[in-house]
Structure formats: structure tokens, C-alpha cells
Design a protein around this motif. Structure first.
Motif, short mmCIF file in Angstrom:
data_model
loop_
_atom_site.label_atom_id
_atom_site.label_comp_id
_atom_site.label_asym_id
_atom_site.label_seq_id
_atom_site.Cartn_x
_atom_site.Cartn_y
_atom_site.Cartn_z
N UNK A 66 -13.16 24.70 65.58
CA UNK A 66 -13.12 24.98 64.15
C UNK A 66 -14.22 24.22 63.43
N UNK A 67 -14.41 22.95 63.83
CA UNK A 67 -15.47 22.15 63.22
C UNK A 67 -16.84 22.74 63.49
N UNK A 68 -17.04 23.21 64.71
CA UNK A 68 -18.35 23.80 65.07
C UNK A 68 -18.61 25.09 64.32
N UNK A 69 -17.55 25.72 63.82
CA UNK A 69 -17.71 26.92 63.00
C UNK A 69 -18.01 26.56 61.54
N UNK A 70 -18.25 25.25 61.31
CA UNK A 70 -18.63 24.73 59.99
C UNK A 70 -17.49 24.78 58.98
N UNK A 71 -16.25 24.69 59.47
CA UNK A 71 -15.10 24.61 58.59
C UNK A 71 -14.94 23.16 58.14
N UNK A 72 -14.81 22.96 56.84
CA UNK A 72 -14.67 21.61 56.29
C UNK A 72 -13.22 21.17 56.28
N UNK A 73 -13.02 19.86 56.36
CA UNK A 73 -11.67 19.29 56.36
C UNK A 73 -10.92 19.66 55.09
N UNK A 74 -11.63 19.71 53.98
CA UNK A 74 -10.99 19.99 52.69
C UNK A 74 -10.35 21.37 52.65
N UNK A 75 -10.75 22.27 53.55
CA UNK A 75 -10.21 23.62 53.53
C UNK A 75 -8.84 23.71 54.20
N UNK A 116 -14.97 10.01 59.05
CA UNK A 116 -15.88 10.23 57.93
C UNK A 116 -16.06 11.71 57.62
N UNK A 117 -15.92 12.57 58.62
CA UNK A 117 -16.06 14.02 58.37
C UNK A 117 -14.89 14.55 57.56
N UNK A 118 -13.79 13.81 57.52
CA UNK A 118 -12.66 14.20 56.68
C UNK A 118 -12.89 13.78 55.23
N UNK A 119 -13.68 12.72 55.06
CA UNK A 119 -13.91 12.20 53.71
C UNK A 119 -15.12 12.83 53.03
N UNK A 120 -16.10 13.27 53.82
CA UNK A 120 -17.35 13.81 53.26
C UNK A 120 -17.27 15.33 53.25
N UNK A 121 -17.21 15.91 52.06
CA UNK A 121 -17.05 17.36 51.94
C UNK A 121 -18.30 18.14 52.36
N UNK A 122 -19.39 17.43 52.61
CA UNK A 122 -20.61 18.10 53.05
C UNK A 122 -20.69 18.22 54.58
N UNK A 123 -19.76 17.60 55.27
CA UNK A 123 -19.80 17.60 56.73
C UNK A 123 -18.74 18.52 57.31
N UNK A 124 -19.10 19.21 58.39
CA UNK A 124 -18.11 20.00 59.13
C UNK A 124 -17.14 19.04 59.82
N UNK A 125 -15.91 19.45 59.94
CA UNK A 125 -14.88 18.58 60.51
C UNK A 125 -15.12 18.30 61.99
N UNK A 229 -10.86 31.88 60.18
CA UNK A 229 -11.35 33.14 59.62
C UNK A 229 -11.28 33.14 58.09
N UNK A 230 -10.20 32.58 57.56
CA UNK A 230 -10.06 32.51 56.10
C UNK A 230 -11.15 31.62 55.50
N UNK A 231 -11.43 30.50 56.18
CA UNK A 231 -12.45 29.58 55.68
C UNK A 231 -13.83 30.22 55.70
#
Length: 314
Positions: A66-75, A116-125, A229-231
């Protein structure tokens, strides 16, 4: 096939081979200290450890995908975010409490990058390896249920639906199977009072452990595939429904000498073109690499009626 799934199935095959070499104890010599008993006792511990290893590694594979698909933690759903972070911190703390000082610093530095990827909205999870199943010595049913329910899976309904569609209802509920196998493991590891039942153990290795792995994997893969898919589409996340899981069964017909393929979603079934016996591996590769029906779970039931292998959307 995922690496976690492939190695789990190889481990189950190894266990079956090892168990087949154990002789029944000589009459009147069924002591809990006999060679036969000790061998079977040890295999009970190893078998459950293989299941735990699969649950941890497969979960990490899916979250990483999921992270490699560029889905962010915030989603992620709020309950999922909270659960992942809590389990990560608990897992790290449990791990550090059992390791030497030399290992602690490197572990913390590596996991700070993941957190940190959970805290930074610019990073994929990027999930931590401690995201699931690392906060105590053995994985419990409570942990499995809480984890899946954190991102919207109704565990009881989904598990029941899947085991029925596999045609394994006679085994009982997946939750009951897990509890029984976990109890066997604990008795074998600590109490030395496990009944010597070689036939039951071999049947568990052939069927029960694989069914548990499949049911968990299918619930995990489909629910997170839906979130992914939703993200990607920028759409709201829908409530997960077990009826939306599309299963493609491949079952061997010994009379016709071919593999019968059935695609099922909800109450709708579609009989598809059968596969010649010798072409199964090539067809499974086509399922993995094809552009169509990527949302399907494909599973194979062999001529003995046992779950042989499976392929997931993630």
C-alpha cells in the motif's frame, strides 16, 4: 505468490513430511517422554510458529504494498491509524525489553524512519515490522480480531463467509480452529500433557493451518485493496462487506483429468473454461500477471480436497 505465502506452504509441506515419519508409540509406551511423543510435541510448537510467522510477514507485505502505491498514512481510517501506531510502540517496547543494549539503538533509529512516514503527510506510508503481532510472545486471536476490525472488517461474518465458500464448514469456525491450535501449541510447549494424535496433527497441517492462513490473508488483502483503490481514486472509503470478495476456485476433477474453474462473487457464480491438468502452473502464472480480474482471490483445491495454494489482489 507472496514470499510469506510461498514459505508458509513450504513449511507446511515440511511438517507433513516430518510427521509422516513418526511411528505410533508401542502399546503401553505412550509416555509423554517417549521419542515419538517428544517429536510430535515439538512439531505442534513449530507448526503454530510457522502460522505466526506467516501472519506477521504477510501483514507487513500487504501494508508495504500500500505504501509503495503512494498511499499516505493520513488516508487510513482513524481506527486503523490509531491501532497501527499503538501496536508499533507496544511491539518496539516488547522487543527492546528482550534485547541487548547493542541492538536497541539501531532498532530505534530504523523504526523512527517508519514512524515518521505516519507523521509527514508528504511521505508514502512505510510500515514498521512491529506493526502487527510483535507486542507479546505469541499472537492471540484477540490481536487478530482487533487488527482486522481496526480497518473495518467484521471478522466473524467475513471468516464465516469465507470458510463456507471454501466448503470447509465441517471444520468449525476459523476462530474456533485458531483457539484449538493455539491451545495445542501451549500445551506442547509448557505442559507435556498433549494427547498423542498423529492423524489429527497431519490433518491440521494438510488443511486447518492453511485454511486459517487463507481466511486471514483474504480478509486482509481485500479490505486493504479496497482502501488502496479508494486512495488512488481520491474517493471516500466504503464499509467493507464480505460479499464483495471475489473468489476464483480451481478444483481438480479426477474423472475428467482437468481443473474446474468457478468465479464467485456474492451469490453469483460463473463457470469458466477448465484448465488441463498439465497447464495449471502456467495458468496460475497468467492469473498473477494478467491485467484482468486483479481484484480476485484465486485458490486451488487439489485432488485430495486440500487447499494447495492461493493468489491475492495484494
Amino acid at each position: 505468490m507472496s514470499t510469506a505465502t510461498e514459505e508458509f506452504l513450504l513449511g507446511m509441506a515440511g511438517l507433513e513430511a516430518a510427521a509422516s515419519k513418526i511411528a505410533s508409540p508401542t502399546m503401553g509406551y505412550a509416555s509423554t517422554r517417549s521419542a515419538e511423543y517428544l517429536q510430535l510435541n515439538g512439531l505442534h510448537v513449530v507448526s503454530f510458529s510457522l502460522l505466526e510467522d506467516f501472519l506477521r510477514r504477510r501483514t507487513l507485505e500487504v501494508l508495504t504494498s500500500i505504501g509503495k502505491a503512494n498511499v499516505k498514512f493520513e488516508y487510513f481510517p482513524d481506527n486503523m491509524k490509531l491501532h497501527l501506531l499503538q501496536e508499533t510502540f507496544k511491539g518496539i517496547n516488547f522487543y527492546l525489553g528482550r534485547k541487548t543494549t547493542e541492538n536497541k539503538l539501531d532498532t530505534l533509529l530504523i523504526d523512527i524512519l517508519s514512524i515518521n512516514t505516519a507523521a509527514d503527510e508528504n511521505l508514502a506510508y512505510m510500515p514498521s515490522e512491529f506493526s502487527f503481532g510483535r507486542s507479546q510472545s505469541n499472537i492471540s486471536l484477540t490481536q487478530v480480531v482487533a487488527f482486522l476490525e481496526s480497518f473495518g472488517v467484521s471478522v466473524s461474518a467475513t471468516f464465516s463467509s469465507l470458510i463456507a465458500r471454501l466448503r470447509y464448514e465441517h471444520l468449525g469456525s476459523p476462530e474456533g480452529i485458531f483457539s484449538r491450535l493455539a491451545e495445542n501449541r501451549n500445551m506442547a510447549a509448557h505442559a507435556f500433557n498433549l494427547n498423542f494424535n498423529l492423524v489429527e496433527f497431519i490433518n491440521d497441517v494438510k488443511i486447518a493451518f492453511k485454511v486459517l492462513a487463507f481466511v486471514y490473508d483474504t480478509s486482509l488483502s481485500h479490505s486493504l485493496f479496497q482502501i488502496k483503490q479508494a486512495a488512488i481514486k481520491g474517493e471516500p472509503i466504503k464499509d467493507f462487506n464480505a460479499d464483495t470478495i471475489c473468489l476464483k476456485s480451481v478444483r481438480y476433477d479426477s474423472l475428467k483429468g482437468e481443473w474446474q474453474v468457478m468465479r464467485q462473487i456474492g451469490e453469483n457464480e460463473d463457470q469458466q473454461k477448465p484448465i488441463k491438468e498439465k497447464n495449471l502452473h502456467a495458468k496460475l502464472d497468467a492469473f498473477r500477471n494478467g491485467k484482468h480480474d486483479k481484484e480476485d482471490t484465486v485458490y486451488v483445491i487439489n485432488s485430495a480436497g486440500a487447499l494447495q495454494t492461493w493468489i491475492q489482489p495484494i
